[in-house]
Design an enzyme around this catalytic site. Structure first.
Site, PDB file in Angstrom:
ATOM      1  CG  ASP A  45      -2.257   0.869   1.029  1.00  0.00           C
ATOM      2  OD1 ASP A  45      -3.402   0.278   0.658  1.00  0.00           O
ATOM      3  OD2 ASP A  45      -2.183   2.701   1.358  1.00  0.00           O
ATOM      4  CG  ASP A  71       2.557   5.840  -5.695  1.00  0.00           C
ATOM      5  OD1 ASP A  71       1.883   5.710  -6.195  1.00  0.00           O
ATOM      6  OD2 ASP A  71       2.927   7.188  -5.804  1.00  0.00           O
ATOM      7  CB  VAL A  72       0.286   0.774  -8.215  1.00  0.00           C
ATOM      8  CG1 VAL A  72       0.187   0.193  -7.092  1.00  0.00           C
ATOM      9  CG2 VAL A  72      -0.615   1.992  -7.764  1.00  0.00           C
ATOM     10  CG  ASN A  98      -7.315  -3.625  -4.708  1.00  0.00           C
ATOM     11  OD1 ASN A  98      -8.864  -3.394  -4.595  1.00  0.00           O
ATOM     12  ND2 ASN A  98      -7.386  -2.823  -3.523  1.00  0.00           N
ATOM     13  CE1 TYR A 162     -13.037   4.646  -9.136  1.00  0.00           C
ATOM     14  CE2 TYR A 162     -15.394   4.273 -10.677  1.00  0.00           C
ATOM     15  CZ  TYR A 162     -13.430   3.896  -9.069  1.00  0.00           C
ATOM     16  OH  TYR A 162     -13.901   2.389  -8.554  1.00  0.00           O
ATOM     17  CE  LYS A 166     -11.221   1.978 -10.804  1.00  0.00           C
ATOM     18  NZ  LYS A 166     -10.405   0.362 -10.189  1.00  0.00           N
ATOM     19  CB  THR A 197     -14.616   0.334   1.891  1.00  0.00           C
ATOM     20  OG1 THR A 197     -15.254   1.781   1.136  1.00  0.00           O
ATOM     21  CG2 THR A 197     -14.739  -0.502   1.180  1.00  0.00           C
TER      22      THR A 197
HETATM   23  N1  LIG Z   1     -15.741   0.945  -2.323  1.00  0.00           N
HETATM   24  C1  LIG Z   1     -16.562   1.061  -3.649  1.00  0.00           C
HETATM   25  O1  LIG Z   1     -17.395   1.137  -3.518  1.00  0.00           O
HETATM   26  C2  LIG Z   1     -15.462   0.133  -4.770  1.00  0.00           C
HETATM   27  C3  LIG Z   1     -16.982  -0.037  -6.047  1.00  0.00           C
HETATM   28  C4  LIG Z   1     -15.648  -0.148  -6.892  1.00  0.00           C
HETATM   29  C5  LIG Z   1     -14.699  -0.072  -7.254  1.00  0.00           C
HETATM   30  N2  LIG Z   1     -13.897  -0.199  -6.885  1.00  0.00           N
HETATM   31  C6  LIG Z   1     -12.398  -0.099  -6.955  1.00  0.00           C
HETATM   32  O2  LIG Z   1     -11.994  -1.066  -5.548  1.00  0.00           O
HETATM   33  C7  LIG Z   1     -10.910   0.230  -5.468  1.00  0.00           C
HETATM   34  C8  LIG Z   1     -10.409   0.001  -3.979  1.00  0.00           C
HETATM   35  O3  LIG Z   1     -11.512   0.470  -3.386  1.00  0.00           O
HETATM   36  P1  LIG Z   1     -11.684   0.608  -1.826  1.00  0.00           P
HETATM   37  O4  LIG Z   1     -13.107   0.984  -1.472  1.00  0.00           O
HETATM   38  O5  LIG Z   1     -11.229  -0.965  -0.961  1.00  0.00           O
HETATM   39  O6  LIG Z   1     -10.380   2.254  -1.891  1.00  0.00           O
HETATM   40  P2  LIG Z   1     -10.037   2.393  -0.516  1.00  0.00           P
HETATM   41  O7  LIG Z   1      -9.923   4.122  -0.343  1.00  0.00           O
HETATM   42  O8  LIG Z   1     -10.769   1.876   0.866  1.00  0.00           O
HETATM   43  O9  LIG Z   1      -8.223   1.309  -0.085  1.00  0.00           O
HETATM   44  C9  LIG Z   1      -7.600   1.849  -0.836  1.00  0.00           C
HETATM   45  C10 LIG Z   1      -6.247   1.994  -0.674  1.00  0.00           C
HETATM   46  O10 LIG Z   1      -5.591   2.187  -1.702  1.00  0.00           O
HETATM   47  C11 LIG Z   1      -4.530   2.529  -1.425  1.00  0.00           C
HETATM   48  N3  LIG Z   1      -3.606   3.742  -2.510  1.00  0.00           N
HETATM   49  C12 LIG Z   1      -4.221   4.777  -2.886  1.00  0.00           C
HETATM   50  N4  LIG Z   1      -3.695   5.361  -4.251  1.00  0.00           N
HETATM   51  C13 LIG Z   1      -2.664   4.479  -4.544  1.00  0.00           C
HETATM   52  C14 LIG Z   1      -1.147   4.366  -4.625  1.00  0.00           C
HETATM   53  N5  LIG Z   1      -1.041   4.981  -5.632  1.00  0.00           N
HETATM   54  N6  LIG Z   1      -0.364   3.386  -4.532  1.00  0.00           N
HETATM   55  C15 LIG Z   1      -0.787   2.071  -4.061  1.00  0.00           C
HETATM   56  N7  LIG Z   1      -2.017   1.995  -2.751  1.00  0.00           N
HETATM   57  C16 LIG Z   1      -2.843   3.453  -2.846  1.00  0.00           C
HETATM   58  C17 LIG Z   1      -4.452   3.248   0.580  1.00  0.00           C
HETATM   59  O11 LIG Z   1      -3.051   3.855   0.949  1.00  0.00           O
HETATM   60  C18 LIG Z   1      -5.852   2.421  -0.067  1.00  0.00           C
HETATM   61  O12 LIG Z   1      -5.180   1.721   1.725  1.00  0.00           O
HETATM   62  C19 LIG Z   1     -10.584   0.435  -6.519  1.00  0.00           C
HETATM   63  O13 LIG Z   1      -9.387  -0.397  -7.798  1.00  0.00           O
HETATM   64  C20 LIG Z   1     -12.051   0.717  -7.260  1.00  0.00           C
HETATM   65  O14 LIG Z   1     -11.804   1.952  -7.636  1.00  0.00           O
HETATM   66  C21 LIG Z   1     -14.238   0.338  -5.225  1.00  0.00           C
END
Ligand SMILES: NC(=O)c1ccc[n+]([C@@H]2O[C@H](COP(=O)([O-])OP(=O)(O)OC[C@H]3O[C@@H](n4cnc5c(N)ncnc54)[C@H](O)[C@@H]3O)[C@@H](O)[C@H]2O)c1
Length: 255
Positions: A45, A71-72, A98, A162, A166, A197
């Site tokens: 992360d 950092d991805v 992710n 976004y 995506k 979340t």
């Molecule tokens: N929560 C939703 O409703 C939802 C819906 C559809 C898709 N998603 C996708 O699921 C994935 C996870 O989302 P989430 O809701 O768990 O997010 P979140 O914000 O709860 O957690 C994301 C994590 O990614 C980390 N992060 C952010 N930028 C980063 C980077 N540059 N490099 C490495 N780590 C990084 C953050 O520190 C955090 O720990 C994402 O790709 C998001 O687009 C989420």
């Protein structure tokens, strides 16, 4: 949570896995589910403390995990992540790309270039950078899941960056899956709708209720429900599945 002694039934027993953005939300739930199914997980992360916490949760439950920062969006950081994986895991069998962020809803004429670049850099460039390292290092077998979104297949109202990023992740998944279809590596995407979340749960209850009402199943998903679909796609149970964007959205897409 504790993991029961069910090694012979574990779907990912002894597989070596890397998960990005694993310090919170869906990435944390995925990491826990992978470990519960027997995988050794490298949790990464941007936030090192958050990654460490996920690894601690896994270890406390009887699983095997370690944590590192990545950092991805940064090429050197991604290469370093997979160099680290080679050292601590001895290679990788499974990967979950992710990490992702979103822009705030609004009119595209008000969307600044910095926000566009940041969202596309983390969500699309980050997925590309990770995929490239994973494919360079998986020889002859492997399974990869990219976390896209239902916004990879339909519009996310007001979220231009976004939605575009995506859609790119879904397209990239199809492209890479076909490039590697005869080389023993499967690549799929999971496309969640709204997931409960911490970030989503911090919105006002009325708003969360509105989102739930929009979903045919009448509720938003738990992070664990998304994680189970990732486990399925990574496992041999999905041995003939590649290039698929798997919707996990309670029926929203086809309503
Ligand atoms: N929560 C939703 O409703 C939802 C819906 C559809 C898709 N998603 C996708 O699921 C994935 C996870 O989302 P989430 O809701 O768990 O997010 P979140 O914000 O709860 O957690 C994301 C994590 O990614 C980390 N992060 C952010 N930028 C980063 C980077 N540059 N490099 C490495 N780590 C990084 C953050 O520190 C955090 O720990 C994402 O790709 C998001 O687009 C989420």
């Amino acid at each position: 949570m504790t993991f029961t002694d069910k090694e012979s039934h574990m779907l990912l027993n002894a597989k070596r896995a890397v998960v990005t953005g694993a310090g919170a939300g869906i990435g944390r739930a995925i990491s826990l589910s992978l470990a519960e199914e027997g995988a050794r997980v490298l949790v990464s992360d941007l936030d090192e403390g958050a990654a460490t916490r996920t690894a601690e949760l896994i270890t406390a439950a009887g699983g095997t995990a370690s944590a590192t920062v990545c950092d991805v969006a940064d090429e050197a950081s991604v290469v370093a992540l997979f160099d680290h994986a080679a050292r601590v895991l001895g290679g990788i069998d499974l990967a979950v790309n992710n990490a992702g962020i979103a822009d705030h809803p609004g009119d595209i004429v008000d969307l600044d270039v910095e926000t566009w670049d940041r969202v596309v850099s983390v969500d699309l460039r980050g997925t590309f950078l990770c995929l490239r390292e994973e494919l360079r290092r998986m020889s002859g077998s492997g399974s990869i899941v990219n976390i896209a979104s239902n916004a990879g297949l339909k519009n996310a109202p007001g979220m231009a960056a976004y939605t575009a990023a995506k859609h790119g992740v879904v397209g990239l998944t199809k492209n890479v899956a076909l490039q590697y279809a005869r080389r023993g590596i499967r690549v799929n995407a999971v496309c969640p709708g709204t997931v409960g979340t911490e970030g989503i749960r911090s919105f006002p209850a009325e708003l969360q209720q509105q989102w739930s009402d929009m979903i045919p199943m009448g509720r938003i998903a738990s992070p664990e429900e998304v994680a189970r679909s990732v486990v399925f796609l990574l496992s041999d149970q999905a041995a003939f599945v590649t290039g698929v964007p798997l919707l996990v959205d309670g029926g929203l897409m086809y309503d």
